[in-house]
Design a protein around this motif. Structure first.
Motif, PDB file in Angstrom:
ATOM      1  N   ARG A 167       0.807  -1.208   0.000  1.00  0.00           N
ATOM      2  CA  ARG A 167       0.000   0.000   0.000  1.00  0.00           C
ATOM      3  C   ARG A 167       0.841   1.259   0.000  1.00  0.00           C
ATOM      4  O   ARG A 167       0.314   2.338  -0.098  1.00  0.00           O
ATOM      5  CB  ARG A 167      -0.936   0.027   1.205  1.00  0.00           C
ATOM      6  N   ILE A 192      -0.869   5.064  -0.227  1.00  0.00           N
ATOM      7  CA  ILE A 192      -1.228   5.673   1.062  1.00  0.00           C
ATOM      8  C   ILE A 192      -0.301   6.861   1.295  1.00  0.00           C
ATOM      9  O   ILE A 192       0.905   6.709   1.306  1.00  0.00           O
ATOM     10  CB  ILE A 192      -1.097   4.672   2.212  1.00  0.00           C
ATOM     11  N   VAL A 238      -5.101  -6.029   1.841  1.00  0.00           N
ATOM     12  CA  VAL A 238      -5.718  -5.366   0.695  1.00  0.00           C
ATOM     13  C   VAL A 238      -5.641  -6.327  -0.491  1.00  0.00           C
ATOM     14  O   VAL A 238      -4.549  -6.705  -0.904  1.00  0.00           O
ATOM     15  CB  VAL A 238      -4.994  -4.046   0.361  1.00  0.00           C
ATOM     16  N   GLU A 280      -9.443  -4.096   4.205  1.00  0.00           N
ATOM     17  CA  GLU A 280      -9.681  -2.658   4.171  1.00  0.00           C
ATOM     18  C   GLU A 280     -10.154  -2.212   2.789  1.00  0.00           C
ATOM     19  O   GLU A 280      -9.377  -2.169   1.844  1.00  0.00           O
ATOM     20  CB  GLU A 280      -8.416  -1.880   4.538  1.00  0.00           C
ATOM     21  N   LEU A 296     -10.814   0.557   0.152  1.00  0.00           N
ATOM     22  CA  LEU A 296     -10.059   1.798  -0.025  1.00  0.00           C
ATOM     23  C   LEU A 296     -10.682   2.690  -1.086  1.00  0.00           C
ATOM     24  O   LEU A 296     -11.474   2.246  -1.922  1.00  0.00           O
ATOM     25  CB  LEU A 296      -8.613   1.477  -0.414  1.00  0.00           C
ATOM     26  N   ASP A 298      -8.491   5.127  -2.769  1.00  0.00           N
ATOM     27  CA  ASP A 298      -7.371   5.856  -3.362  1.00  0.00           C
ATOM     28  C   ASP A 298      -7.481   6.017  -4.874  1.00  0.00           C
ATOM     29  O   ASP A 298      -7.048   7.020  -5.423  1.00  0.00           O
ATOM     30  CB  ASP A 298      -6.060   5.155  -3.009  1.00  0.00           C
ATOM     31  N   HIS A 346     -11.843   6.563   4.099  1.00  0.00           N
ATOM     32  CA  HIS A 346     -12.136   5.917   2.818  1.00  0.00           C
ATOM     33  C   HIS A 346     -13.633   5.698   2.615  1.00  0.00           C
ATOM     34  O   HIS A 346     -14.165   5.884   1.516  1.00  0.00           O
ATOM     35  CB  HIS A 346     -11.410   4.572   2.734  1.00  0.00           C
TER      36      HIS A 346
END
Length: 303
Positions: A3, A7, A146, A184, A186, A188, A220
């Motif tokens: 990540r 991140i 992830v 998780e 996300l 992004d 998120h």
């Protein structure tokens, strides 16, 4: 499942600075300690680097003196055994507990578990085994997973099936040790496979193991779907870990649109005893910014 590429602003890059302060606690150890937060907020290394510039031990001691009872460290898996032992020893002395670190599967995370390819599965399972060793060393219970990017050549259902089967295999590794991988979703970028709480809920139900739960990241989820309290209510029995970040900006509570007082009230009333990781940056620079961040958490801590 790496990540670091997407991140931002969580300060992990400043985590491995001078360990020379490890011999003893810094001068501020003698200062008056703040009362403990009622909710178990967990900062990360680098968040208080100006107030505690002496290294890992200094920063942990500063966190404890400010009333924080936990730490999270996404990059723990990549630290040396020496540093892992130092962190664990210091946290034990301070009465702190360990939050998540990332099950970091290397450079192929972008197309990893969705593809069903054996090479990616093998890497994931090998990283899970290494994560068990690290978790025991640092007294961790939760590890972030992830699944990676969409594999656009495969139907969504097939990708989901591939992810479920991989996570079942991972759960077989973690479950005997009482450890939990937390998925998780996300925000992004739109290429990420796991993006919503209900999608994560479905996968956890299919894996059907206490070793596979949801990491609900407020930042998120506010970006991807909003309606935070109602969504958490619907998926609550699969949520094992929570992370914090206001939106927009991914900074501390009070810098964006999220009503954290209400959200934390809901979490507290649900009887949540877990950790709330502070996975965000500081809105303001320097020591003043760090003190403002702490005060922001005092304002939204449960009454």
């Amino acid at each position: 499942m790496k990540r670091r590429g997407f991140i931002k602003n969580i300060g992990l890059g400043s985590a491995v600075f001078g360990l020379s302060g490890a011999a003893g606690f810094p001068a501020f150890a003698e200062e008056r300690k703040a009362s403990a937060f009622k909710m178990d907020f967990a900062p990360h290394f680098g968040m208080f680097k100006n107030s505690a510039p002496g290294g890992i031990v200094d920063e942990l001691k500063f966190m404890a003196d400010q009333g924080f009872r936990s730490l999270e460290d996404n990059g723990m898996l990549g630290r040396s055994v020496e540093d892992q032992n130092l962190i664990a020893k210091t946290m034990e002395q301070l009465g702190m507990r360990m939050g998540v670190f990332v099950v970091d599967g290397g450079d192929n995370w972008k197309v990893s578990l969705t593809t069903g390819k054996q090479e990616f599965l093998d890497t994931f399972l090998d990283t899970c085994r290494k994560s068990v060793e690290v978790a025991k060393r640092v007294n961790a219970k939760w590890m972030t997973v992830v699944p990676g990017y969409f594999e656009r050549r495969l139907p969504m259902g097939v990708q989901t099936g591939n992810v479920i089967e991989a996570l079942k295999r991972g759960a077989e590794i973690f479950e005997p040790h009482g450890l939990t991988m937390v998925l998780e979703p996300l925000s992004d970028n739109p290429d990420l496979f796991l993006r919503h709480a209900d999608q994560s809920y479905m996968i956890c139900k299919a894996v059907d193991s206490p070793a596979c739960k949801i990491l609900y990241d407020i930042y998120h989820m506010q970006r991807n779907e909003g309606n935070l309290i109602a969504t958490m209510e619907k998926t609550w029995d699969e949520i094992a870990y929570i992370q914090i970040g206001d939106n927009p900006g991914r900074k501390e509570p009070g810098t964006g649109e999220v009503n954290f007082s209400n959200v934390f009230k809901f979490i507290h009333e649900k009887g949540f005893k877990g950790i709330l990781g502070m996975e965000h940056g500081n809105a303001l620079p320097g020591k003043d910014g760090e003190m403002a961040l702490i005060e922001a958490y005092r304002k939204v801590d449960i009454a």
